[in-house]
Enzyme design. Sequence first.
Site, PDB file in Angstrom:
ATOM      1  CB  SER A  11      -0.877   0.013   1.247  1.00 42.31           C
ATOM      2  OG  SER A  11      -1.339   1.324   1.478  1.00 42.31           O
ATOM      3  CG  HIS A  36      -3.826  -1.794  -1.366  1.00 44.15           C
ATOM      4  ND1 HIS A  36      -4.922  -2.610  -1.553  1.00 44.15           N
ATOM      5  CD2 HIS A  36      -4.164  -0.950  -0.352  1.00 44.15           C
ATOM      6  CE1 HIS A  36      -5.876  -2.288  -0.682  1.00 44.15           C
ATOM      7  NE2 HIS A  36      -5.437  -1.269   0.057  1.00 44.15           N
ATOM      8  CG  ASP A  38      -4.971   2.265   1.138  1.00 40.09           C
ATOM      9  OD1 ASP A  38      -5.914   1.451   1.076  1.00 40.09           O
ATOM     10  OD2 ASP A  38      -3.843   1.968   1.562  1.00 40.09           O
ATOM     11  CG  MET A  40      -8.261   6.934   2.905  1.00 40.00           C
ATOM     12  SD  MET A  40      -7.367   7.047   4.462  1.00 40.00           S
ATOM     13  CE  MET A  40      -6.529   5.457   4.480  1.00 40.00           C
ATOM     14  CG  HIS A  69      -9.100  -0.182   0.090  1.00 39.45           C
ATOM     15  ND1 HIS A  69      -8.430  -0.374   1.276  1.00 39.45           N
ATOM     16  CD2 HIS A  69     -10.419  -0.283   0.400  1.00 39.45           C
ATOM     17  CE1 HIS A  69      -9.295  -0.578   2.263  1.00 39.45           C
ATOM     18  NE2 HIS A  69     -10.512  -0.512   1.752  1.00 39.45           N
ATOM     19  CG  MET A  71     -11.026   2.795   2.708  1.00 40.07           C
ATOM     20  SD  MET A  71      -9.430   2.865   3.537  1.00 40.07           S
ATOM     21  CE  MET A  71      -8.365   3.032   2.121  1.00 40.07           C
ATOM     22  CG  MET A 140     -11.120  -3.328   5.798  1.00 43.59           C
ATOM     23  SD  MET A 140      -9.645  -2.834   4.874  1.00 43.59           S
ATOM     24  CE  MET A 140      -8.724  -1.883   6.090  1.00 43.59           C
ATOM     25  N   GLY A 145      -8.565   3.757   7.598  1.00 44.60           N
ATOM     26  CA  GLY A 145      -8.362   5.191   7.768  1.00 44.60           C
ATOM     27  C   GLY A 145      -6.932   5.596   8.035  1.00 44.60           C
ATOM     28  CG  ASP A 178      -5.764  -3.072   3.644  1.00 41.80           C
ATOM     29  OD1 ASP A 178      -4.685  -2.790   4.187  1.00 41.80           O
ATOM     30  OD2 ASP A 178      -6.424  -2.264   2.950  1.00 41.80           O
ATOM     31  N   GLY A 180      -2.215  -3.985   9.324  1.00 38.82           N
ATOM     32  CA  GLY A 180      -1.370  -4.609  10.342  1.00 38.82           C
ATOM     33  C   GLY A 180      -0.635  -5.848   9.867  1.00 38.82           C
TER      34      GLY A 180
HETATM   35  C1  DX5 Z   1      -5.943   1.268   6.047  1.00 37.21           C
HETATM   36  C2  DX5 Z   1      -5.573   1.064   4.595  1.00 37.21           C
HETATM   37  C3  DX5 Z   1      -4.468   0.122   4.454  1.00 37.21           C
HETATM   38  C4  DX5 Z   1      -3.167   0.634   5.078  1.00 37.21           C
HETATM   39  C5  DX5 Z   1      -2.428  -0.536   5.624  1.00 37.21           C
HETATM   40  O1  DX5 Z   1      -6.996   2.125   6.151  1.00 37.21           O
HETATM   41  O2  DX5 Z   1      -6.666   0.549   3.860  1.00 37.21           O
HETATM   42  O3  DX5 Z   1      -4.269  -0.292   3.119  1.00 37.21           O
HETATM   43  O4  DX5 Z   1      -2.354   1.293   4.181  1.00 37.21           O
HETATM   44  O5  DX5 Z   1      -1.322  -0.073   6.308  1.00 37.21           O
HETATM   45  P1  DX5 Z   1      -0.474  -1.041   7.242  1.00 37.21           P
HETATM   46  O6  DX5 Z   1      -0.029  -2.189   6.408  1.00 37.21           O
HETATM   47  O7  DX5 Z   1       0.625  -0.172   7.712  1.00 37.21           O
HETATM   48  O8  DX5 Z   1      -1.404  -1.482   8.351  1.00 37.21           O
HETATM   49 ZN    ZN Z   2      -6.215  -0.460   1.861  1.00 46.84          ZN
END
Ligand code: DX5
Ligand code: ZN
Length: 226
Positions: A11, A36, A38, A40, A69, A71, A140, A145, A178, A180
């Site tokens: 990501s 990936h 993200d 937002m 992705h 969001m 998730m 976020g 996705d 952690g």
């Molecule tokens: C979280 C995102 C993830 C994020 C993951 O809201 O959708 O894609 O970037 O980041 P890590 O891998 O650091 O948890």
């Molecule tokens: Zn993501």
Amino acid sequence: MANPTIKLAPSILSADFSRLGEAVAEATKAGVDYIHVDIMDGQFVPNITFGAAMVKALRPWTTLPLDVHLMVAEPERHIQSFADAGANFLVVHAEACRHLHRVVHQIKEAGVKVGVAINPGTPVSAVEEVLPDLDMVLVMSVNPGFPAQVFIPGSLDKIHRMRRRIDVLGKDVELEVDGGINESTAASVVKAGATVLVAGSAVFNQRESVQQAVGRLRRRMGEATG
Ligand code: DX5
Ligand code: ZN
């Protein structure tokens, strides 16, 4: 040896925003599978990142699929612009769609692979009716976020249950996880049945190069599959 069927999708949320093109190229060179991205909107999730114009700007930097992705609230308003920008997967949140089935088919009609994401508090059953239409399901393992959050342990059981539903269906639906994902969590996520691992801060960080980070994660993923 890493199982070649388990994919890694870095990501770029954790990369340097002033040089995202280079980050995408670097990850591509390191041999990852998807990029990936993200998106937002400051509404569905608190942060704002970037939009379709960024996807378009990143498109020439890689030949890999762009896994976008979304969001965002009411994602149906943006499907066409992300498809036109060069997204290969569009993943919408079940929680953000009033008419999930319609949005899924809107994405398919735009000629893009379709995924549906569910938040930690959303049951596996939320995607059941559209599962046969999907290319990907995203579980998730943190609340969306923010990057670098701690993996929610209960996600493993949820991934298991989603895996079973996909197996019963007998269709080739990717199971993406996705949030952690790092050296400590990657193997158990693969064991639980994930086929695509997203990793942000474990790939883009100050401690090591993208190449080194990808190598470490791949080794962990490989340990899970033997
Ligand atoms: C979280 C995102 C993830 C994020 C993951 O809201 O959708 O894609 O970037 O980041 P890590 O891998 O650091 O948890
Ligand atoms: Zn993501």
